[in-house]
Design a protein around this motif. Structure first.
Motif, PDB file in Angstrom:
ATOM      1  N   LEU A 139      -2.844  -0.604  -9.335  1.00  0.00           N
ATOM      2  CA  LEU A 139      -1.765  -1.518  -8.452  1.00  0.00           C
ATOM      3  C   LEU A 139      -2.266  -2.954  -8.793  1.00  0.00           C
ATOM      4  N   VAL A 143       0.367  -5.300 -11.104  1.00  0.00           N
ATOM      5  CA  VAL A 143       0.964  -6.570 -10.314  1.00  0.00           C
ATOM      6  C   VAL A 143       0.455  -7.587 -11.263  1.00  0.00           C
TER       7      VAL A 143
ATOM      8  N   MET B  42       5.353   1.098  -4.556  1.00  0.00           N
ATOM      9  CA  MET B  42       5.045  -0.290  -5.062  1.00  0.00           C
ATOM     10  C   MET B  42       4.928  -0.300  -6.502  1.00  0.00           C
ATOM     11  N   PHE B  74       6.662  -4.538  -0.878  1.00  0.00           N
ATOM     12  CA  PHE B  74       5.553  -4.885  -0.363  1.00  0.00           C
ATOM     13  C   PHE B  74       5.368  -5.323   0.906  1.00  0.00           C
ATOM     14  N   LEU B  93      -2.819  -5.933   0.186  1.00  0.00           N
ATOM     15  CA  LEU B  93      -1.114  -6.137   0.142  1.00  0.00           C
ATOM     16  C   LEU B  93      -0.753  -7.514   0.402  1.00  0.00           C
ATOM     17  N   HIS B  96      -1.767  -9.294  -2.924  1.00  0.00           N
ATOM     18  CA  HIS B  96      -0.539  -8.788  -3.945  1.00  0.00           C
ATOM     19  C   HIS B  96       0.798  -9.499  -3.535  1.00  0.00           C
TER      20      HIS B  96
END
Lengths: 269, 173
Positions: A139, A143, B42, B74, B93, B96
């Motif tokens: 992840l 990103v 995600m 998100f 999170l 991010h």
């Protein structure tokens, strides 16, 4: 009947019985009755009858000694205390009558006890802390690559970012191939890989200026060829439901490489 | 022949490099599988967003719009993490989301502002800015009033405030 042992009669009584048929008959009946009485079993008792008798005895006024000159006056004479505890049978306490009388109290007490224990246990309970999971490197990378792509201006830069994204997806597939029990995640990754390579990478490669294609796209094609080989090798060592996805990814990588080579060739003409 | 041989050598070398990439940061295959399962939605949205941006790479308004889906995904996951008081997850999170808004959406909106100096694109951009700021406000409000007051949540609220500021600045004249 005053004779203590019927077998040993006094002499005069024995002489009478020898001459009196009626008395002999009566004696026989008496003997039978006595025998029957001796065989009669003493009925079981809790001793309460005896207790009652002795209590009555204890409660009876003292002996009237005023009529005897040898005895002291009544006021000074006290009855001998009877130690009932030594003499009486021990009372067997029975629970049944007690329980029958007090069972609602017992139920209430048990309920209260359970409630208190439950309250004590739950009072300080905090919400169960979840076992913390590590952060997901994939992840993090996706990103990072997404914002990197957003910043990329030139097609060459975008192609590079998309290739990295494809490599990331390919690597994830190889690493979870044996852990994915249902193949659902492998299928999702295959679909993402297909989109990135065929819709993203190849489409963006067409935007690269012809003069730059050999330099920019050559290494990209080689990386796709390498990805094809690695995916095929991993498929051979994976469960079938993952192997089929890896073989598809190998085909996609191969198709992508072919398309890139075509673009390089077109530019060279 | 030399050319073919050299290509084969390069491919072999690349295979060695690609194949030598071991498991990420010491995680087992099972752990990676679980993490992927958890974050699949995600990751899928991010990959779609990246590819969508590549297909419309010249249209920054469109690019900015693709971020809306990502941010909504998100914020949904962030809400779930807050409801379960998962501090590590909130921090992960939140970080991010901050990255995506400040390094992805805001620059796209700045580029879109220049591109849509006049015309309908400008109105779309302002609408997008307003709706995104509303979303950030809503998330901040939820974080302040419904989530546990923890350092991670406070950090998320602060980052959201900075993101809101950058979004407003990205399309202001």
């Amino acid at each position: 009947m005053a004779v203590e042992e019927p077998a040993n009669l006094p002499v005069e009584l024995g002489e009478h019985l020898d001459g009196c048929e009626a008395c002999r008959a009566w004696m026989r009946s008496y003997g039978q009755m006595n025998e029957a009485l001796n065989r009669l079993a003493v009925p079981a008792s809790g001793g309460y009858g005896k207790i009652a008798v002795l209590e009555r005895v204890r409660g009876v006024p003292t002996i009237n000694v005023s009529q005897s000159t040898n005895h002291k006056p009544i006021d000074s004479v006290k009855p001998m205390p009877i130690d009932l505890e030594d003499d009486l049978p021990k009372k067997k306490r029975q629970l049944a009558p007690f329980a029958a009388k007090y069972w609602p109290v017992g139920v209430i007490a048990a309920t209260l006890l359970v409630g208190v224990i439950a309250w004590l246990n739950l009072r300080g309970q905090k919400p169960q802390q979840q076992t913390p999971q590590p952060s997901d490197p994939m992840l993090d990378n996706v990103v990072r690559l997404n914002v990197e792509f957003a910043k990329a201006q030139a097609p060459a830069d975008r192609v590079e970012v998309l290739t990295k994204l494809a490599d990331e997806l390919n690597q994830e597939m190889r690493e979870i191939a044996r852990a994915d029990g249902t193949g659902e995640n492998m299928q999702a990754l295959e679909q993402m890989y297909r989109k990135v390579v065929l819709q993203g990478l190849v489409a963006q490669a067409k935007q690269v200026a012809p003069a730059q294609r050999a330099a920019v796209l050559g290494p990209i094609a080689n990386r796709l060829a390498a990805a094809k080989k690695i995916a095929s090798e991993t498929a051979a060592a994976s469960p079938e439901h993952s192997a089929v996805r890896l073989r598809n990814v190998a085909d996609i990588a191969g198709d992508g490489a072919v398309e890139i080579h075509k673009l390089i060739k077109e530019a060279a003409i | 022949m030399i050319r073919s041989a050299s290509i084969l050598l390069i491919v072999a070398a690349l295979c060695a490099v690609v194949g030598a990439q071991g498991p990420k940061t010491g995680l087992t295959a099972a752990q990676q599988q679980q993490l992927f399962q958890r974050n699949r939605a995600m990751i899928q949205t991010l990959v779609d967003s990246t590819v969508d941006m590549s297909t419309m790479s010249g249209d920054y308004v469109y690019r900015a719009k693709t971020y809306r889906k990502v941010i909504m995904e998100f914020q949904r996951e962030l809400g779930s993490a807050a409801e379960t008081s998962d501090a590590g997850r909130i921090a992960e999170l939140g970080s991010h989301l901050d990255t995506l808004m400040r390094q992805g959406l805001a620059p796209s909106m700045r580029a879109a502002r220049q591109q849509a100096a006049s015309g309908t694109g400008k109105k779309d951009l302002m609408d997008l800015r307003d709706r995104t700021v509303e979303l950030v406000d809503w998330l901040q409000d939820k974080a302040r009033n419904q989530w546990a007051d923890t350092p991670e949540v406070r950090d998320v609220i602060q980052k959201l405030e900075l993101s809101k500021k950058e979004l407003n600045e990205s399309v202001s004249p």
